[in-house]
Motif scaffolding. Structure first.
Motif, mmCIF file in Angstrom:
data_model
loop_
_atom_site.group_PDB
_atom_site.id
_atom_site.type_symbol
_atom_site.label_atom_id
_atom_site.label_comp_id
_atom_site.label_asym_id
_atom_site.label_seq_id
_atom_site.Cartn_x
_atom_site.Cartn_y
_atom_site.Cartn_z
ATOM 1 N N GLY A 1 0.860 -1.171 0.000
ATOM 2 C CA GLY A 1 0.000 0.000 0.000
ATOM 3 C C GLY A 1 0.897 1.222 0.000
ATOM 4 N N PRO A 2 0.337 2.345 0.344
ATOM 5 C CA PRO A 2 1.132 3.571 0.363
ATOM 6 C C PRO A 2 2.144 3.582 1.512
ATOM 7 N N PHE A 3 3.092 4.488 1.391
ATOM 8 C CA PHE A 3 4.060 4.726 2.454
ATOM 9 C C PHE A 3 3.676 5.985 3.229
ATOM 10 N N ILE A 4 3.851 5.942 4.523
ATOM 11 C CA ILE A 4 3.846 7.134 5.354
ATOM 12 C C ILE A 4 5.171 7.099 6.100
ATOM 13 N N ILE A 5 5.976 8.128 5.899
ATOM 14 C CA ILE A 5 7.328 8.145 6.447
ATOM 15 C C ILE A 5 7.457 9.317 7.410
ATOM 16 N N CYS A 6 7.834 9.027 8.647
ATOM 17 C CA CYS A 6 8.068 10.073 9.646
ATOM 18 C C CYS A 6 9.566 10.150 9.918
ATOM 19 N N ASP B 1 -9.139 7.208 2.757
ATOM 20 C CA ASP B 1 -9.215 6.144 1.752
ATOM 21 C C ASP B 1 -7.901 5.984 0.993
ATOM 22 N N LYS B 2 -7.221 7.088 0.732
ATOM 23 C CA LYS B 2 -5.989 7.060 -0.059
ATOM 24 C C LYS B 2 -4.859 6.306 0.647
ATOM 25 N N TYR B 3 -4.878 6.305 1.975
ATOM 26 C CA TYR B 3 -3.766 5.712 2.731
ATOM 27 C C TYR B 3 -4.176 4.508 3.573
ATOM 28 N N THR B 4 -5.177 3.761 3.121
ATOM 29 C CA THR B 4 -5.488 2.503 3.797
ATOM 30 C C THR B 4 -4.436 1.477 3.383
ATOM 31 N N ASN B 5 -4.257 0.452 4.180
ATOM 32 C CA ASN B 5 -3.276 -0.597 3.893
ATOM 33 C C ASN B 5 -1.868 -0.007 3.746
ATOM 34 N N ALA B 6 -1.538 0.963 4.598
ATOM 35 C CA ALA B 6 -0.280 1.685 4.477
ATOM 36 C C ALA B 6 0.824 1.084 5.345
ATOM 37 N N ASP B 7 2.047 1.388 4.950
ATOM 38 C CA ASP B 7 3.225 1.092 5.757
ATOM 39 C C ASP B 7 3.702 2.402 6.367
ATOM 40 N N LEU B 8 3.630 2.508 7.685
ATOM 41 C CA LEU B 8 4.180 3.660 8.390
ATOM 42 C C LEU B 8 5.593 3.304 8.813
ATOM 43 N N VAL B 9 6.548 4.131 8.423
ATOM 44 C CA VAL B 9 7.945 3.927 8.793
ATOM 45 C C VAL B 9 8.389 5.163 9.565
ATOM 46 N N ILE B 10 8.791 4.963 10.818
ATOM 47 C CA ILE B 10 9.305 6.073 11.616
ATOM 48 C C ILE B 10 10.809 5.901 11.745
#
Length: 171
Positions: free
Chosen positions: A11-16, A100-109
């Motif tokens: 899925g999408p990436f969310i990177i902190c 909706d755009k960021y469901t099934n996401a990988d959050l990487v901190i």
């Protein structure tokens, strides 16, 4: 359970990215390089990517356009050099995961995780999002990371460079 399709895991990436004072120097350069590499992967795999650069405050960036990597490089040049406050950054990431755009996401901190543990409400929020196929990853660049922070992550990698690893003599 094993997903029926490999796409279920992408899925999408969310990177902190931690840009606080405790990250100054090599750790900050390292996490920003990792973040940039993840952004390149997101573009190559046509995955949405949302980036949060944080300290005691935070700024966000969404990688969307063809010139996104140039803009991302500019974005990653920001630095705060304040304290480390994970809560606002994680809250911004969790808000994205609820869209909706960021469901099934990988959050990487990417951080040194020298910070207080998160509230019970935050932990419950993360647990709820995990049930919706969101995944939580931590990359720690300090041997002083707060171990109580690591409980919310599905995966945790630690990198603690030593002088020998940073300065390797070449022929």
């Amino acid at each position: 359970p094993i997903p029926s399709k490999a796409e279920d895991d992408t899925g999408p990436f969310i990177i902190c990215v931690d840009a606080s004072g405790s990250m100054r120097g090599f750790p900050e350069q390292c996490v920003k390089a990792i973040a940039f590499a993840l952004m390149q992967i997101a573009l190559a795999d046509d995955r949405d990517c949302f980036v949060v650069l944080f300290s005691t405050d935070y700024v966000t960036y969404e990688l969307t356009r063809p010139d996104g990597l140039r803009e991302a490089s500019d974005f990653l040049s920001y630095t705060f050099h304040g304290g480390t406050d994970l809560s606002p950054a994680i809250t911004a990431a969790l808000t994205q995961m609820e869209s909706d755009k960021y469901t099934n996401a990988d959050l990487v901190i990417l951080s040194d995780f020298i910070a207080p543990k998160q509230s019970k409400d935050m932990i419950a929020h993360v647990d709820k999002l995990k049930l919706n196929k969101n995944r939580f990853h931590a990359i720690s660049l300090s041997k002083y990371a707060n171990p109580e922070l690591m409980n919310i992550f599905d995966h945790h990698w630690a990198y603690v460079p030593t002088v020998g690893q940073r300065f390797v003599k070449q022929k």
